[in-house]
Each structure stands twice: as C-alpha cells, then as structure tokens.
Design a protein around this motif. Structure first.
Motif, short mmCIF file in Angstrom:
data_model
loop_
_atom_site.label_atom_id
_atom_site.label_comp_id
_atom_site.label_asym_id
_atom_site.label_seq_id
_atom_site.Cartn_x
_atom_site.Cartn_y
_atom_site.Cartn_z
N GLU A 15 0.83 -1.20 0.00
CA GLU A 15 0.00 0.00 0.00
C GLU A 15 0.87 1.26 0.00
OE1 GLU A 15 -2.51 1.59 3.48
OE2 GLU A 15 -3.82 0.24 2.36
N SER A 16 1.95 1.27 0.79
CA SER A 16 2.82 2.44 0.85
C SER A 16 3.57 2.62 -0.47
CB SER A 16 3.79 2.36 2.03
OG SER A 16 4.76 1.37 1.82
N VAL A 17 3.98 1.51 -1.09
CA VAL A 17 4.66 1.59 -2.39
C VAL A 17 3.71 2.18 -3.42
CG1 VAL A 17 5.58 0.20 -4.30
CG2 VAL A 17 6.29 -0.27 -1.96
N HIS A 18 2.46 1.73 -3.41
CA HIS A 18 1.45 2.25 -4.34
C HIS A 18 1.23 3.74 -4.13
CE1 HIS A 18 -2.03 2.37 -6.93
NE2 HIS A 18 -2.73 2.90 -5.96
N GLN A 19 1.15 4.17 -2.86
CA GLN A 19 0.94 5.59 -2.56
C GLN A 19 2.13 6.42 -3.01
OE1 GLN A 19 0.04 5.62 1.60
NE2 GLN A 19 -2.12 5.15 1.28
N ASN A 36 3.76 10.16 -9.61
CA ASN A 36 3.01 10.45 -10.84
C ASN A 36 2.39 11.84 -10.78
OD1 ASN A 36 3.68 8.01 -11.97
ND2 ASN A 36 1.80 7.00 -11.34
N TRP A 37 1.82 12.21 -9.63
CA TRP A 37 1.23 13.54 -9.49
C TRP A 37 2.31 14.61 -9.60
CZ3 TRP A 37 -3.47 14.82 -10.28
CH2 TRP A 37 -4.50 13.93 -10.02
N TYR A 38 3.49 14.35 -9.06
CA TYR A 38 4.59 15.31 -9.14
C TYR A 38 4.99 15.51 -10.60
CZ TYR A 38 9.10 17.50 -8.44
OH TYR A 38 10.16 18.36 -8.48
N LYS A 39 5.12 14.40 -11.34
CA LYS A 39 5.47 14.49 -12.76
C LYS A 39 4.42 15.29 -13.53
CE LYS A 39 7.96 10.11 -12.99
NZ LYS A 39 7.89 8.72 -13.47
#
Length: 80
Positions: free
Chosen positions: A59-63, A69-72
């Motif tokens: 779950e933490s890896v996914h987050q 992705n949001w940063y990119k």
C-alpha cells in the motif's frame, strides 16, 4: 427486530466476529480484516501478521508511486 433478541441474537459492532462455526464481517470495509482473521485461523498468527506487513508495504509503495506520478504531472503542467 425484537424477534431476533427473543431467539438469542446479540448485536455486535466488531469488524469480524467468530461465533462457533461461523465467521462474519462487518461490511465491505472489513474485508481485509476478515481475510486476515481467516488466514490466522487456517495457517497461523505469524502468517496473518506477515500478510498484514506485506499489505501495508504494498500500500505504501502504491501511494509513493501515485505521489511521483502527481509530481510528474504537476511539472508537465508548469511548463505549459
């Protein structure tokens, strides 16, 4: 509802309830707790604890991946 209490039913607010040969979950959000309870009963508490740790790690890896992705996307948007 009174009929249920006359037959011996008891209201319980737990996420997972084990009653003799029945296991019930407290709704959709209790699904993971339900699965871990069954894993603990069928395999061992160690297996259930390992499964919990693995789930939390994934779950933490996914987050973290979502944050990257949001940063990119935000950087791409800045350059427009």
């Amino acid at each position: 509802m009174n009929n249920q209490f006359q037959m011996g039913a008891q209201v319980n607010t737990e996420r997972v309830v084990v009653d003799r040969n029945r296991i019930t979950g407290g709704g959709v959000t209790a699904g993971i707790d339900f699965a871990l309870t069954i894993a603990g009963m069928l395999c061992s508490e160690d297996t259930a604890n390992w499964s919990t740790t693995l789930h939390l790690h994934l779950e933490s890896v996914h987050q973290k991946k979502q944050v990257r992705n949001w940063y990119k996307l935000s950087k791409i948007w800045e350059h427009r």
